[in-house]
Design a protein around this motif. Structure first.
Motif, PDB file in Angstrom:
ATOM      1  N   MET A 142       3.100   5.755  -3.172  1.00 35.89           N
ATOM      2  CA  MET A 142       4.233   6.478  -3.769  1.00 35.89           C
ATOM      3  C   MET A 142       4.100   6.515  -5.280  1.00 35.89           C
ATOM      4  N   ASN A 143       3.685   5.402  -5.865  1.00 32.88           N
ATOM      5  CA  ASN A 143       3.509   5.358  -7.323  1.00 32.88           C
ATOM      6  C   ASN A 143       2.402   6.312  -7.752  1.00 32.88           C
ATOM      7  N   LYS A 144       1.339   6.355  -6.982  1.00 29.74           N
ATOM      8  CA  LYS A 144       0.227   7.251  -7.299  1.00 29.74           C
ATOM      9  C   LYS A 144       0.664   8.703  -7.194  1.00 29.74           C
TER      10      LYS A 144
ATOM     11  N   ARG B 276       0.828  -1.211   0.000  1.00 30.09           N
ATOM     12  CA  ARG B 276       0.000   0.000   0.000  1.00 30.09           C
ATOM     13  C   ARG B 276       0.863   1.263   0.000  1.00 30.09           C
ATOM     14  N   LYS B 277       1.947   1.214   0.740  1.00 33.91           N
ATOM     15  CA  LYS B 277       2.854   2.365   0.768  1.00 33.91           C
ATOM     16  C   LYS B 277       3.468   2.598  -0.614  1.00 33.91           C
ATOM     17  N   GLN B 278       3.904   1.533  -1.259  1.00 31.00           N
ATOM     18  CA  GLN B 278       4.489   1.633  -2.598  1.00 31.00           C
ATOM     19  C   GLN B 278       3.448   2.130  -3.605  1.00 31.00           C
ATOM     20  N   GLU B 279       2.215   1.618  -3.488  1.00 33.58           N
ATOM     21  CA  GLU B 279       1.154   2.078  -4.388  1.00 33.58           C
ATOM     22  C   GLU B 279       0.890   3.557  -4.184  1.00 33.58           C
TER      23      GLU B 279
ATOM     24  N   GLY C 213       3.703   9.802  -7.466  1.00 36.99           N
ATOM     25  CA  GLY C 213       4.664  10.036  -8.566  1.00 36.99           C
ATOM     26  C   GLY C 213       3.951  10.296  -9.876  1.00 36.99           C
ATOM     27  N   SER C 214       2.887   9.579 -10.115  1.00 39.98           N
ATOM     28  CA  SER C 214       2.112   9.778 -11.346  1.00 39.98           C
ATOM     29  C   SER C 214       1.473  11.157 -11.353  1.00 39.98           C
ATOM     30  N   GLN C 215       1.002  11.599 -10.216  1.00 36.40           N
ATOM     31  CA  GLN C 215       0.398  12.923 -10.121  1.00 36.40           C
ATOM     32  C   GLN C 215       1.435  14.020 -10.336  1.00 36.40           C
ATOM     33  N   GLU C 216       2.647  13.803  -9.837  1.00 34.75           N
ATOM     34  CA  GLU C 216       3.731  14.773 -10.019  1.00 34.75           C
ATOM     35  C   GLU C 216       4.104  14.879 -11.504  1.00 34.75           C
ATOM     36  N   GLU C 217       4.118  13.739 -12.196  1.00 25.41           N
ATOM     37  CA  GLU C 217       4.488  13.715 -13.616  1.00 25.41           C
ATOM     38  C   GLU C 217       3.470  14.489 -14.447  1.00 25.41           C
TER      39      GLU C 217
END
Length: 123
Positions: free
Chosen positions: A113-115, A108-111, A117-121
């Motif tokens: 972070m991925n979420k 869940r923590k990794q998800e 990161g996607s928003q930052e991109e």
């Protein structure tokens, strides 16, 4: 009861339980009962004969596992959990539950972070 760090016995307990194969061997014996050496070996394909022998001896020294040798040819040897060893069952169950919850937490923590990161991109 207040626990004093300098009198902590967690390390003593971990000395008995820690190792790649000890918890797995204990769970096999707790769940499936008495096993012959060859049955244990087959149930854990990744363990070597030497490692299984060494680990069983260590557990036997601590009175966690009992070894019974039958006077037969060829010799028949069986391993089972001792009554004292059964006292580890709730500890192993709690560790299993915590380990499972920890893996879910990490996913869940990794998800998250991925979420993020996607928003930052997208910005």
């Amino acid at each position: 009861m207040e626990k004093q760090p300098d009198l902590c016995r967690v390390e003593d307990a971990l000395d008995i339980l820690v190792g790649k194969w000890k918890p797995i061997i204990l769970l096999h014996l707790l769940q499936q009962g008495t096993k012959r050496f060859s049955e244990l070996k087959r149930s854990m394909p990744g363990i070597t004969q030497k490692m299984l022998t060494q680990t069983l001896r260590e557990l036997e020294e601590e009175d966690i596992v009992e070894r019974i040798v039958y006077p037969e040819v060829p010799p028949k040897v069986e391993y089972s959990i001792t009554a004292y060893g059964r006292s580890l069952e709730p500890i192993l169950e709690a560790m299993h539950e915590w380990g499972t919850n920890h893996i879910v937490h990490k996913i869940r923590k990794q998800e998250g972070m991925n979420k993020a990161g996607s928003q930052e991109e997208r910005k």
